[in-house]
Design a protein around this motif. Structure first.
Motif, mmCIF file in Angstrom:
data_model
loop_
_atom_site.group_PDB
_atom_site.id
_atom_site.type_symbol
_atom_site.label_atom_id
_atom_site.label_comp_id
_atom_site.label_asym_id
_atom_site.label_seq_id
_atom_site.Cartn_x
_atom_site.Cartn_y
_atom_site.Cartn_z
ATOM 1 N N TRP A 1 0.829 -1.192 0.000
ATOM 2 C CA TRP A 1 0.000 0.000 0.000
ATOM 3 C C TRP A 1 0.868 1.248 0.000
ATOM 4 O O TRP A 1 2.067 1.199 0.289
ATOM 5 N N ARG A 2 0.246 2.367 -0.337
ATOM 6 C CA ARG A 2 0.920 3.656 -0.333
ATOM 7 C C ARG A 2 0.376 4.470 0.836
ATOM 8 O O ARG A 2 -0.767 4.934 0.795
ATOM 9 N N VAL B 1 4.783 0.654 0.863
ATOM 10 C CA VAL B 1 5.097 -0.278 1.943
ATOM 11 C C VAL B 1 4.720 -1.668 1.456
ATOM 12 O O VAL B 1 3.660 -1.861 0.856
ATOM 13 N N LEU B 2 5.591 -2.633 1.715
ATOM 14 C CA LEU B 2 5.334 -4.005 1.271
ATOM 15 C C LEU B 2 5.604 -4.967 2.412
ATOM 16 O O LEU B 2 6.684 -4.940 3.013
ATOM 17 N N HIS B 3 4.624 -5.814 2.720
ATOM 18 C CA HIS B 3 4.792 -6.930 3.645
ATOM 19 C C HIS B 3 4.541 -8.200 2.841
ATOM 20 O O HIS B 3 3.503 -8.328 2.185
ATOM 21 N N ALA B 4 5.482 -9.139 2.882
ATOM 22 C CA ALA B 4 5.353 -10.302 2.006
ATOM 23 C C ALA B 4 5.953 -11.545 2.635
ATOM 24 O O ALA B 4 6.908 -11.471 3.412
ATOM 25 N N HIS B 5 5.361 -12.687 2.250
ATOM 26 C CA HIS B 5 5.904 -14.008 2.577
ATOM 27 C C HIS B 5 6.034 -14.770 1.271
ATOM 28 O O HIS B 5 5.047 -14.979 0.553
ATOM 29 N N LYS C 1 9.338 -10.844 4.713
ATOM 30 C CA LYS C 1 10.047 -9.566 4.758
ATOM 31 C C LYS C 1 9.073 -8.401 4.862
ATOM 32 O O LYS C 1 7.886 -8.515 4.560
ATOM 33 N N ARG C 2 9.647 -7.263 5.308
ATOM 34 C CA ARG C 2 8.924 -5.988 5.297
ATOM 35 C C ARG C 2 9.823 -4.952 4.626
ATOM 36 O O ARG C 2 11.023 -4.900 4.910
ATOM 37 N N ARG D 1 1.094 0.202 9.456
ATOM 38 C CA ARG D 1 0.047 -0.824 9.328
ATOM 39 C C ARG D 1 -1.252 -0.354 9.961
ATOM 40 O O ARG D 1 -2.340 -0.602 9.439
ATOM 41 N N ASP D 2 -1.136 0.386 11.083
ATOM 42 C CA ASP D 2 -2.324 0.926 11.739
ATOM 43 C C ASP D 2 -2.946 2.041 10.893
ATOM 44 O O ASP D 2 -4.164 2.131 10.783
#
Length: 268
Positions: free
Chosen positions: A10-11, A20-24, A85-86, A126-127
């Motif tokens: 998301w931006r 921002v990227l959160h990934a598995h 990763k984040r 994230r919040d």
């Protein structure tokens, strides 16, 4: 997601953060690619190996990786289970494009405080409800990253200076008696004369002229011990005349050339 991959991107409404990227990624491997942003990466599970500018690097959970914009890199898991990763993608001018080279030279940092601050920022992002806190935390992260990058720049300059200083010392050693002008030395080692003097003084603790004088005094000692007269020694060792030799010889050794080679009284 293909291969069980999980991705959330998301931006945020935070100036300077592009994405921002959160990934598995259990199995995915990135091919070589580039970004137009600074990539601030932490790994929460597993470990990552990647090539940056054709040099291999590794990233474990205790580290922070900073990948510069416009520089090719790839990415793959070290372990069979993949990695989690984040990532923060920052606008290029947030850290400055002039620091790209430093990031290429050293893209990983073992810095628990920096990693903790990045973790805290991700929680706030994230919040999504505390923009002022996110902006504040981002500023501290950027400050810390710039400190690392600046240290890399300083270290690189010092390494280059040490090389320049070493080249000048070799020139002085090769021409103790004849000497060499700063302008000629600067042309040979491709450095400005002022920079050359500063680099030499920083590396060896004395300016080039004092180093050369010391080498000439050493040379004079050898000639004197060979039995040559002081007037001849002055010319052979690179001094203007005998008085010039006497002045520097006494300054270095505390005695004149004559006293240096004076016969010692025989022991009873």
């Amino acid at each position: 997601m293909s291969g069980g991959a999980e991705v959330r991107a998301w931006r945020p409404g935070v100036p300077g953060v592009v994405e921002v990227l959160h990934a598995h990624f259990p199995t995915h491997a990135y091919p070589s690619h580039t970004h137009d942003a600074w990539t601030v990466l932490i790994v929460d599970e597993g470990a990552v190996r990647y090539d940056l500018d054709r040099h291999e690097h590794g990233l474990a959970q205790a580290q922070v990786s900073l990948l510069p914009p416009h520089v090719p890199h790839d990415g793959r898991s070290v372990l069979p289970g993949g990695f989690r990763k984040r990532v923060l993608y920052l606008e290029p001018d947030r850290l400055g494009v002039q620091l790209i080279g430093a990031a290429v030279d050293q893209p990983e940092y073992v810095d628990p405080l920096l990693r903790h601050r990045i973790h805290q920022l991700h929680r706030v992002l994230r919040d999504g409800r505390e923009d002022l806190e996110a902006q504040s935390r981002l500023l501290f992260i950027e400050e810390r990253l710039q400190q690392h990058l600046t240290r890399e720049v300083t270290a690189a300059v010092q390494r280059r200076d040490a090389g320049v200083a070493g080249q000048l010392r070799e020139l002085l050693d090769a021409r103790v008696a004849d000497g060499i002008s700063l302008e000629e030395a600067a042309r040979i080692v491709h450095a400005h004369p002022v920079h050359l003097v500063r680099a030499f003084s920083r590396e060896f603790g004395m300016p080039p002229h004092r180093y050369l004088t010391g080498r000439r005094v050493d040379l004079a000692r050898r000639y004197l011990l060979d039995g040559r007269p002081a007037a001849e020694v002055a010319t052979l060792a690179g001094f203007y005349d005998q008085s010039h030799l006497n002045r520097h010889f006494k300054k270095v050794l505390g005695v004149t050339p004559k006293s240096f080679v004076a016969p010692r009284p025989a022991r009873p």
